[in-house]
Design a protein around this motif. Structure first.
Motif, mmCIF file in Angstrom:
data_model
loop_
_atom_site.group_PDB
_atom_site.id
_atom_site.type_symbol
_atom_site.label_atom_id
_atom_site.label_comp_id
_atom_site.label_asym_id
_atom_site.label_seq_id
_atom_site.Cartn_x
_atom_site.Cartn_y
_atom_site.Cartn_z
ATOM 1 N N CYS A 82 0.837 -1.196 0.000
ATOM 2 C CA CYS A 82 0.000 0.000 0.000
ATOM 3 C C CYS A 82 0.879 1.257 0.000
ATOM 4 O O CYS A 82 1.817 1.371 0.781
ATOM 5 C CB CYS A 82 -0.904 -0.008 1.230
ATOM 6 S SG CYS A 82 -1.929 1.455 1.365
ATOM 7 N N GLU A 84 -0.095 4.079 0.814
ATOM 8 C CA GLU A 84 -0.562 4.951 1.887
ATOM 9 C C GLU A 84 0.007 4.550 3.249
ATOM 10 O O GLU A 84 0.569 5.358 3.957
ATOM 11 C CB GLU A 84 -2.094 4.874 1.903
ATOM 12 C CG GLU A 84 -2.796 6.055 2.518
ATOM 13 C CD GLU A 84 -2.569 7.356 1.762
ATOM 14 O OE1 GLU A 84 -2.402 7.321 0.530
ATOM 15 O OE2 GLU A 84 -2.525 8.397 2.433
ATOM 16 N N CYS A 85 -0.139 3.274 3.589
ATOM 17 C CA CYS A 85 0.264 2.847 4.932
ATOM 18 C C CYS A 85 1.357 1.783 4.915
ATOM 19 O O CYS A 85 1.773 1.307 5.962
ATOM 20 C CB CYS A 85 -0.956 2.336 5.700
ATOM 21 S SG CYS A 85 -1.577 0.758 5.069
ATOM 22 N N CYS A 96 -6.552 -1.866 0.026
ATOM 23 C CA CYS A 96 -5.746 -2.200 1.206
ATOM 24 C C CYS A 96 -6.618 -2.620 2.384
ATOM 25 O O CYS A 96 -7.597 -1.956 2.708
ATOM 26 C CB CYS A 96 -4.902 -0.985 1.580
ATOM 27 S SG CYS A 96 -3.970 -1.197 3.106
ATOM 28 N N ASN A 98 -5.850 -2.566 5.411
ATOM 29 C CA ASN A 98 -5.582 -1.769 6.602
ATOM 30 C C ASN A 98 -6.214 -0.375 6.557
ATOM 31 O O ASN A 98 -6.772 0.077 7.547
ATOM 32 C CB ASN A 98 -4.069 -1.661 6.784
ATOM 33 C CG ASN A 98 -3.692 -0.979 8.080
ATOM 34 O OD1 ASN A 98 -4.189 -1.327 9.150
ATOM 35 N ND2 ASN A 98 -2.838 0.001 7.992
ATOM 36 N N CYS A 99 -6.124 0.282 5.415
ATOM 37 C CA CYS A 99 -6.592 1.671 5.372
ATOM 38 C C CYS A 99 -7.624 1.931 4.281
ATOM 39 O O CYS A 99 -8.153 3.034 4.184
ATOM 40 C CB CYS A 99 -5.404 2.627 5.226
ATOM 41 S SG CYS A 99 -4.628 2.549 3.607
ATOM 42 N N HIS A 101 -7.139 2.103 1.111
ATOM 43 C CA HIS A 101 -6.564 2.780 -0.052
ATOM 44 C C HIS A 101 -6.603 1.842 -1.256
ATOM 45 O O HIS A 101 -6.309 0.665 -1.130
ATOM 46 C CB HIS A 101 -5.112 3.177 0.270
ATOM 47 C CG HIS A 101 -4.435 3.937 -0.828
ATOM 48 N ND1 HIS A 101 -4.673 5.269 -1.065
ATOM 49 C CD2 HIS A 101 -3.524 3.541 -1.736
ATOM 50 C CE1 HIS A 101 -3.931 5.652 -2.090
ATOM 51 N NE2 HIS A 101 -3.225 4.640 -2.514
HETATM 52 ZN ZN LIG Z 1 -3.050 0.911 3.350
#
Ligand SMILES: [Zn+2]
Length: 108
Positions: A82, A84-85, A96, A98-99, A101
């Motif tokens: 990702c 982003e994270c 993603c 997790n976030c 994205h």
């Molecule tokens: Zn992410």
């Protein structure tokens, strides 16, 4: 309660549950324990399933899941990180875990 997804692995199912949570949709995984005992049980009886707590959210949940899964292009996909994270994501996911994205390399 309504089933919105039946996965082949607990990992995939947990990824999607996480995305539903981000979308504000309450859900739970059925067969979570059975999935880890796989080997002794017939496959279909122990695949993890994702259920939404409120039926009226099932349509939205299905849309979130459809959006999250990478369309099958026939080309081999690779795991991706990702932007982003920095979390690692499985190839079959376009979003993603997790976030939320979206992988920019994913075809629409
Ligand atoms: Zn992410």
């Amino acid at each position: 309660m309504k089933r919105v997804w039946s996965g082949s692995t607990l990992h995939d199912t947990a990824h999607l549950q996480n995305l539903l949570e981000q979308a504000g949709i309450g859900s739970f995984i059925k067969h979570r324990e059975l999935a880890s005992a796989m080997g002794d049980l017939p496959f279909l009886e122990c695949s993890p399933e994702l259920w939404v707590l409120r039926d009226e959210q099932s349509v939205r949940a299905t849309a979130v899941i459809g959006e999250a899964l990478r369309p099958d292009t026939g080309a081999p996909a690779a795991r991706w990180q990702c932007a982003e994270c920095r979390e690692d994501n499985e190839a079959q996911f376009a979003v993603c875990w997790n976030c939320g994205h979206r992988d920019p390399a994913t075809p629409e």
